[in-house]
Every structure is written in C-alpha cells, then in structure tokens.
Design a protein around this motif. Structure first.
Motif, short mmCIF file in Angstrom:
data_model
loop_
_atom_site.label_atom_id
_atom_site.label_comp_id
_atom_site.label_asym_id
_atom_site.label_seq_id
_atom_site.Cartn_x
_atom_site.Cartn_y
_atom_site.Cartn_z
N THR A 1 0.89 -1.19 0.09
CA THR A 1 -0.01 0.17 0.00
C THR A 1 0.92 1.24 0.05
O THR A 1 1.89 1.26 0.77
CB THR A 1 -0.88 -0.03 1.22
N VAL A 2 0.46 2.19 -0.89
CA VAL A 2 1.09 3.50 -0.94
C VAL A 2 0.06 4.49 -0.62
O VAL A 2 -0.95 4.62 -1.35
CB VAL A 2 1.83 3.64 -2.43
N LYS A 3 0.48 5.73 0.09
CA LYS A 3 -0.45 6.89 0.44
C LYS A 3 0.53 7.99 0.15
O LYS A 3 1.54 8.19 1.03
CB LYS A 3 -0.98 6.62 1.79
N SER A 4 0.45 8.87 -0.85
CA SER A 4 1.38 10.18 -0.70
C SER A 4 0.29 11.36 -0.51
O SER A 4 -0.71 11.51 -0.82
CB SER A 4 1.61 9.97 -2.43
N PHE B 1 8.23 3.52 10.79
CA PHE B 1 9.14 4.59 10.48
C PHE B 1 9.44 5.14 9.37
O PHE B 1 9.59 4.26 8.41
CB PHE B 1 10.64 4.11 11.05
N ASP B 2 9.08 6.32 8.94
CA ASP B 2 9.34 6.93 7.59
C ASP B 2 8.32 6.15 6.53
O ASP B 2 8.81 5.72 5.60
CB ASP B 2 10.77 6.96 7.16
N GLY B 3 7.16 5.59 7.00
CA GLY B 3 6.16 5.33 6.07
C GLY B 3 6.44 3.63 5.86
O GLY B 3 5.55 3.09 4.95
N LYS B 4 7.26 2.99 6.79
CA LYS B 4 7.33 1.76 6.31
C LYS B 4 7.29 1.00 7.85
O LYS B 4 7.57 1.49 8.89
CB LYS B 4 8.94 1.33 5.89
N GLY C 1 4.40 17.50 -6.87
CA GLY C 1 5.59 17.73 -7.55
C GLY C 1 6.75 17.38 -6.63
O GLY C 1 7.15 16.16 -5.91
N ASN C 2 7.76 18.30 -6.51
CA ASN C 2 9.06 17.94 -5.66
C ASN C 2 8.83 17.74 -4.11
O ASN C 2 9.67 17.25 -3.26
CB ASN C 2 10.17 19.12 -5.76
N GLU C 3 7.63 18.21 -3.61
CA GLU C 3 7.20 18.21 -2.17
C GLU C 3 6.45 16.76 -1.95
O GLU C 3 5.85 16.57 -1.12
CB GLU C 3 6.39 19.29 -2.15
N LYS C 4 5.99 16.02 -2.95
CA LYS C 4 5.20 14.94 -2.76
C LYS C 4 6.25 13.57 -2.07
O LYS C 4 7.45 13.50 -2.38
CB LYS C 4 4.84 14.19 -4.15
N HIS C 5 5.52 13.32 -1.12
CA HIS C 5 6.35 12.00 -0.38
C HIS C 5 5.24 11.03 0.14
O HIS C 5 4.05 11.28 0.13
CB HIS C 5 6.99 12.65 0.87
N ASN C 6 5.99 9.80 0.04
CA ASN C 6 5.05 8.77 0.61
C ASN C 6 4.84 8.50 2.29
O ASN C 6 5.76 8.17 2.73
CB ASN C 6 5.75 7.40 -0.01
N ASP D 1 -3.03 5.34 -2.99
CA ASP D 1 -2.62 5.83 -4.18
C ASP D 1 -1.90 4.56 -4.92
O ASP D 1 -1.40 4.39 -6.17
CB ASP D 1 -1.51 6.83 -4.12
N GLY D 2 -1.47 3.39 -4.13
CA GLY D 2 -0.94 2.21 -4.77
C GLY D 2 -1.26 0.90 -3.86
O GLY D 2 -1.51 1.24 -2.83
N GLY D 3 -1.02 -0.06 -4.64
CA GLY D 3 -1.36 -1.39 -3.76
C GLY D 3 -2.71 -1.72 -3.65
O GLY D 3 -3.73 -1.37 -4.39
#
Length: 252
Positions: free
Chosen positions: A10-13, A218-221, A17-22, A61-63
């Motif tokens: 699973t992905v959630k963002s 930790f950091d989305g994982k 742009g350059n500020e996009k992060h998961n 957004d994914g998975g």
C-alpha cells in the motif's frame, strides 16, 4: 487463522511535485480475525494514515487493501460507508459524538439507518452496553456533562452497537489520565477476548504491551514487529520491558 484485513504494497502520498512524499511506502500488513494489534512509531511515521487506509476511511494511491475478502478500492462510497457502519467500529482520542444528542442517542445513531423498525431492540442493546461499561446512569446527559473517561466509554459503546468484526482505535487513551487509560484498556481487552479484532495506534508502551502483536513504523514503512502472547495481567512489567527495549533498538 483467517485474515480479516490484508494490505498489499500500500502507498499513500501527500503533496505535489517535488514536495510529494509517501506517508505509506509499499506497506504490507495483515490482521487476523480476533487478533489484538498495535502500531507504534514517531509522529509522522504513518501510523494513523495506515489505520485510515486499512479501514477504508482514506483511499490509497497504490497497492491493495482487502477487508473480509473484499477489495476496498473496488467498492463505491456507499458500499464503503455500509461496511464501516456495519462491520467496523472506531474509537478516537477525542470521541466524535454529536452535541445535540444525549449519550444514549449518540450510541444508537450508527444503527438507526438499518434498524428504524427496531429502535426498541437497538436501545435495549445500547443500555446493556452502557451498563456493562459502567455508564448506565448517563444516558440522558449530553456530551458536555460527562468526564473524558465516560465519554470514551460512550464512544466504545457506539463502536460496538452493530457487532463489528474489528475495532480501529487511534490513540484511544491519549487524552486520559493513567488510571482512566488503564480502565479503557481493560474494556478494549475484554472486547478482544470476546472475539472482536482490535488494531490500535499508540505512543504508549503500556498500551502496546497489552496487545498480541506490535508493528513498528518509521518513515512510512513497517520496520519491525514484536509478537507477544495473550495478555495475562501478571506479565505486564515484562511485556513493557520488551516493548521499550524494541523501541530503543529501532530508535523511537
């Protein structure tokens, strides 16, 4: 054991742009029927986002996320709402009860859509839950006339009114003093013992130590997990020690 929730890559963002992060970075999880799971991690690690994604409260957004064999992303908003109302229960740090309704009416509200012809039966069940969790005398009070602990008990009663398969809790003890937090955890543990799966987000090692399994983010994982046995009560200190050691090992 049957898995009631399966999250696959699973992905959630957030951001563009350059500020996009998961916030969720290819996270795969599962929750078994009747299991008691907690999620720990520093602020911003994705704990609450994971909870909302697994419950279908927030899209991904994914998975893929499946609940009881159904792909949540394939369902309409109405179908998702029906599942959340009838198969899931939610307990938040601040109970989201309506100010214009008394405690009893707040508890029965999630059942009204499906049980308009059986209001008496639903009310009877709500009163039984209120009695079980020690707030029977509060049914006619509004939400400003009860304590935080009593309000949280009312929120738990509401979460159980439709016999959910799973309870999602986002820091359910976070706004409570230690004594009241322990009482709420006693209630949640009892609910789990009776067969309802529970997944909690928490910062509190004492809360996490009472669950069967802890996922550390930790950091989305999910960076680690800790498997504990069923809580007996007598082994709390040893369980807390294991949790805090794991937290130190991971750096949270």
């Amino acid at each position: 054991m049957k898995k009631i929730i399966i999250g696959e890559n699973t992905v959630k963002s957030f951001g563009v742009g350059n500020e996009k992060h998961n916030v969720l970075d290819n996270v795969s999880v599962y929750i078994n029927e009747g299991e008691f799971v907690s999620v720990m991690g520093p602020s911003g690690s994705g704990k609450s986002t994971l909870l909302y994604a697994m419950s279908g409260m927030d899209g991904i957004d994914g998975g893929k996320v499946s609940f009881d064999g159904r792909d949540l992303s394939a369902l309409s908003e109405k179908e998702l709402a029906d599942i959340r109302r009838t198969k899931m229960g939610f307990v938040f740090q601040q109970p989201t009860l309506l100010k214009n309704l008394n405690i009893l009416d707040n508890i029965i509200l999630p059942s009204m859509r499906d049980n308009r012809k059986n209001i008496a039966k639903v009310t009877e069940k709500a009163r039984a839950l209120m009695k079980k969790f020690g707030i029977a005398e509060l049914e006619n009070r509004n939400i400003t006339q009860v304590s935080g602990g009593q309000l949280q008990r009312a929120g738990i009663c509401r979460s159980l009114i439709n016999n959910p398969k799973i309870i999602f809790g986002d820091e359910p003890t976070g706004a409570l003093n230690s004594k009241t937090a322990q009482e709420i955890m006693d209630i949640i543990s009892e609910i789990n013992t009776e067969g309802t799966a529970v997944i909690l987000v928490t910062h509190d090692a004492k809360v996490a130590a009472r669950t069967d399994r802890i996922m550390f983010m930790f950091d989305g994982k999910i960076v680690s997990q800790l498997q504990l046995n069923k809580f007996s009560g007598a082994d709390l200190d040893e369980r807390i020690k294991k949790v805090t050691e794991k937290m130190q090992e991971i750096g949270i």
